[in-house]
Design a protein around this motif. Structure first.
Motif, PDB file in Angstrom:
ATOM      1  N   ALA A 296      58.551  20.170   5.843  1.00 47.66           N
ATOM      2  CA  ALA A 296      57.303  20.759   6.350  1.00 47.66           C
ATOM      3  C   ALA A 296      56.124  19.804   6.206  1.00 47.66           C
ATOM      4  CB  ALA A 296      57.016  22.063   5.624  1.00 47.66           C
ATOM      5  N   GLN A 297      56.051  19.101   5.060  1.00 49.49           N
ATOM      6  CA  GLN A 297      54.926  18.188   4.860  1.00 49.49           C
ATOM      7  C   GLN A 297      54.911  17.086   5.911  1.00 49.49           C
ATOM      8  OE1 GLN A 297      56.646  18.353   1.012  1.00 49.49           O
ATOM      9  NE2 GLN A 297      54.699  17.819   0.047  1.00 49.49           N
ATOM     10  N   LEU A 315      57.852  29.139   4.453  1.00 45.07           N
ATOM     11  CA  LEU A 315      57.584  28.078   3.472  1.00 45.07           C
ATOM     12  C   LEU A 315      57.291  28.593   2.065  1.00 45.07           C
ATOM     13  CD1 LEU A 315      55.281  25.850   5.708  1.00 45.07           C
ATOM     14  CD2 LEU A 315      57.760  25.726   5.445  1.00 45.07           C
ATOM     15  N   HIS A 316      57.696  29.802   1.728  1.00 52.26           N
ATOM     16  CA  HIS A 316      57.314  30.370   0.428  1.00 52.26           C
ATOM     17  C   HIS A 316      57.864  29.578  -0.759  1.00 52.26           C
ATOM     18  CE1 HIS A 316      61.175  32.302   1.365  1.00 52.26           C
ATOM     19  NE2 HIS A 316      61.354  32.401   0.076  1.00 52.26           N
ATOM     20  N   THR A 317      58.997  28.895  -0.574  1.00 47.25           N
ATOM     21  CA  THR A 317      59.558  28.136  -1.701  1.00 47.25           C
ATOM     22  C   THR A 317      58.733  26.899  -2.033  1.00 47.25           C
ATOM     23  OG1 THR A 317      61.057  26.902  -0.225  1.00 47.25           O
ATOM     24  CG2 THR A 317      61.912  28.917  -1.237  1.00 47.25           C
ATOM     25  N   LEU A 318      57.838  26.475  -1.136  1.00 51.68           N
ATOM     26  CA  LEU A 318      57.010  25.293  -1.408  1.00 51.68           C
ATOM     27  C   LEU A 318      55.967  25.546  -2.485  1.00 51.68           C
ATOM     28  CD1 LEU A 318      56.356  23.722   2.121  1.00 51.68           C
ATOM     29  CD2 LEU A 318      58.266  23.366   0.547  1.00 51.68           C
ATOM     30  N   ASP A 324      52.168  22.875  -5.774  1.00 43.73           N
ATOM     31  CA  ASP A 324      52.058  23.886  -4.726  1.00 43.73           C
ATOM     32  C   ASP A 324      51.814  23.102  -3.435  1.00 43.73           C
ATOM     33  OD1 ASP A 324      51.154  25.702  -2.810  1.00 43.73           O
ATOM     34  OD2 ASP A 324      50.119  26.957  -4.265  1.00 43.73           O
ATOM     35  N   ARG A 325      52.876  22.838  -2.699  1.00 42.12           N
ATOM     36  CA  ARG A 325      52.794  21.913  -1.576  1.00 42.12           C
ATOM     37  C   ARG A 325      51.897  22.410  -0.448  1.00 42.12           C
ATOM     38  NH1 ARG A 325      59.122  19.775  -1.530  1.00 42.12           N
ATOM     39  NH2 ARG A 325      58.774  18.128  -3.065  1.00 42.12           N
ATOM     40  N   LEU A 326      51.802  23.708  -0.274  1.00 40.02           N
ATOM     41  CA  LEU A 326      50.941  24.229   0.780  1.00 40.02           C
ATOM     42  C   LEU A 326      49.468  23.975   0.471  1.00 40.02           C
ATOM     43  CD1 LEU A 326      52.772  27.574   1.629  1.00 40.02           C
ATOM     44  CD2 LEU A 326      52.715  25.481   2.987  1.00 40.02           C
ATOM     45  N   SER A 346      53.075  30.099   4.889  1.00 43.18           N
ATOM     46  CA  SER A 346      52.861  29.492   6.203  1.00 43.18           C
ATOM     47  C   SER A 346      51.697  28.504   6.183  1.00 43.18           C
ATOM     48  CB  SER A 346      52.593  30.576   7.257  1.00 43.18           C
ATOM     49  OG  SER A 346      51.381  31.259   6.983  1.00 43.18           O
ATOM     50  N   LEU A 347      51.676  27.671   7.233  1.00 42.94           N
ATOM     51  CA  LEU A 347      50.622  26.669   7.404  1.00 42.94           C
ATOM     52  C   LEU A 347      50.206  26.683   8.867  1.00 42.94           C
ATOM     53  CD1 LEU A 347      50.596  23.027   6.096  1.00 42.94           C
ATOM     54  CD2 LEU A 347      50.338  23.461   8.552  1.00 42.94           C
TER      55      LEU A 347
END
Length: 414
Positions: A296-297, A315-318, A324-326, A346-347
């Motif tokens: 995703a990143q 993307l909840h596991t991020l 916290d990748r989001l 989500s992003l």
């Protein structure tokens, strides 16, 4: 160490890069080899995470402290492994960030089977003390939307349990490809499994095939090269090895996803040929990435670099990764001039035409933050802080960038 990348750094239009084995496959097979020493493994990952797994599995004393640093996969897999090592007692610990990453779901699942695990500091988080037991119970119920690493940890030890394992997953399953990867590797060494609806069964196997398994190269690592091609001129090519068209890795979805950016993927003789065929830009790219959240990143940064809007979900596991990748993406892309909104899973990135130059990108002790932002050097000069963090999954990343003509300088200022 900070790295300053100069703008328009890609000088070689045709390049070849060899990427080492998948971290995901390597860590699974390292655990299986510890259970079944007759297995032979080739093309191991040279990542920090895999080195942490190797070191931990080589511990032979009856009672010991094992520090796996930032290696989340190792923490999950080793929790399961040591829980069924009769007579052995260990304390599993890690970095300060690792002590913030939840382990309770896996611990409770193992306790359902009869494992003896206690928390040393905070309830639900490492460090944990594990007293290895003979496990005879074989039925576990688990929420299906948890990290697939919890599920894979249970599946990997299952063939060595006296009665195998029957795992029932409740709800919508997250990251199905990673579960299927684990089961495929078990099948490859001769372990019988079944996966029907939301029930997985792994049958006990005292002996397995003495197979020699060659690990496919890491698709997550390939994502950064897809991004480079997408951000490059028409005609740019990179050859990556060694890859399979029928990959076990969920991140192989890259081939289809990056066709949206005009990147053509050709498989030939275990090599992956990436070619920028056209400057195709969708108005908005909408993707559900629950089966491949680790890319995703890279996708978000690629979209920003091309001025494309995107809506990424699943993307909840991020939220529970190295950072916290989001939130990290939101902060760093905003520095570059992006308009971005993130939720718990989500992003949402708006299309933009301008990129702020010479921005310093914080990496939050997250290897994927460093590598996802590096391709933006094709559009603007950029600084990557704590660049050495790439060793977690791809130690030769900066050397490989230099090989294809990226120009950068480094210093030791943190």
């Amino acid at each position: 160490m900070n790295i300053s990348l100069q703008k328009s750094a890609f000088s070689k239009k045709r390049s070849a890069i060899k990427i080492t084995g998948s971290k995901s496959e390597t860590n699974r097979l390292l655990l299986l080899k510890a259970l079944y020493p007759q297995i032979k493994i080739e093309n191991n990952s040279n990542s920090d995470d895999s080195e942490a797994m190797t070191k931990a599995l080589s511990q032979t004393s009856q009672s010991t402290i094992i520090d796996i640093h930032h290696a989340g996969t190792a923490m999950r897999f080793l929790t399961a492994f040591f829980s069924m090592q009769e007579g052995k007692e260990v304390v599993l610990t890690g970095s300060s960030r690792m002590k913030e990453r939840p382990i309770k779901i896996l611990v409770e699942a193992l306790q359902q089977l009869g494992a003896e695990i206690t928390y040393k500091e905070n309830e639900g988080f490492p460090p944990i003390r594990i007293k290895g037991q003979k496990i005879t119970k074989n039925k576990v119920i688990l929420k299906a939307d948890v990290s697939s690493q919890y599920i894979s940890a249970l599946l990997l030890i299952a063939p060595k349990l006296q009665n195998g394992l029957e795992l029932t997953l409740e709800g919508e399953i997250t990251s199905v490809p990673y579960i299927k990867m684990t089961l495929a590797l078990l099948n490859e060494i001769g372990v019988k499994t079944s996966f029907s609806d939301n029930k997985i069964i792994v049958y006990p196997a005292e002996n397995v095939l003495s197979n020699s398994i060659t690990i496919e190269s890491d698709w997550s690592s390939a994502s950064y090269w897809y991004s480079i091609i997408a951000l490059s001129e028409i005609g740019t090519e990179i050859t990556l090895s060694s890859y399979k068209q029928n990959s076990l890795q969920g991140d192989s979805a890259l081939a289809e996803i990056y066709s949206n950016f005009g990147v053509k993927t050709i498989f030939k003789d275990c090599e992956l040929f990436l070619h920028k065929a056209e400057n195709f830009k969708p108005e908005t790219l909408s993707l559900k990435l629950n089966n491949c959240p680790d890319i995703a990143q890279t996708i978000a940064v690629t979209c920003f670099g091309l001025g494309i809007a995107c809506d990424l979900s699943g993307l909840h596991t991020l939220k529970i990764k190295e950072t916290d990748r989001l939130e990290a993406l939101k902060i760093e892309l905003t520095k570059l001039g992006a308009e971005i909104l993130v939720t718990n899973d989500s992003l949402h990135l708006k299309a933009s035409s301008e990129i702020i130059e010479n921005v310093s990108i914080s990496t939050y002790q997250d290897h994927r933050m460093a590598m996802a932002f590096a391709p933006l050097a094709l559009k603007t000069s950029i600084i990557i802080e704590n660049a050495e963090v790439v060793s977690k999954s791809y130690p030769t990343f900066w050397d490989d960038l230099k090989q294809i003509g990226f120009e950068f300088s480094s210093n030791n200022t943190i």
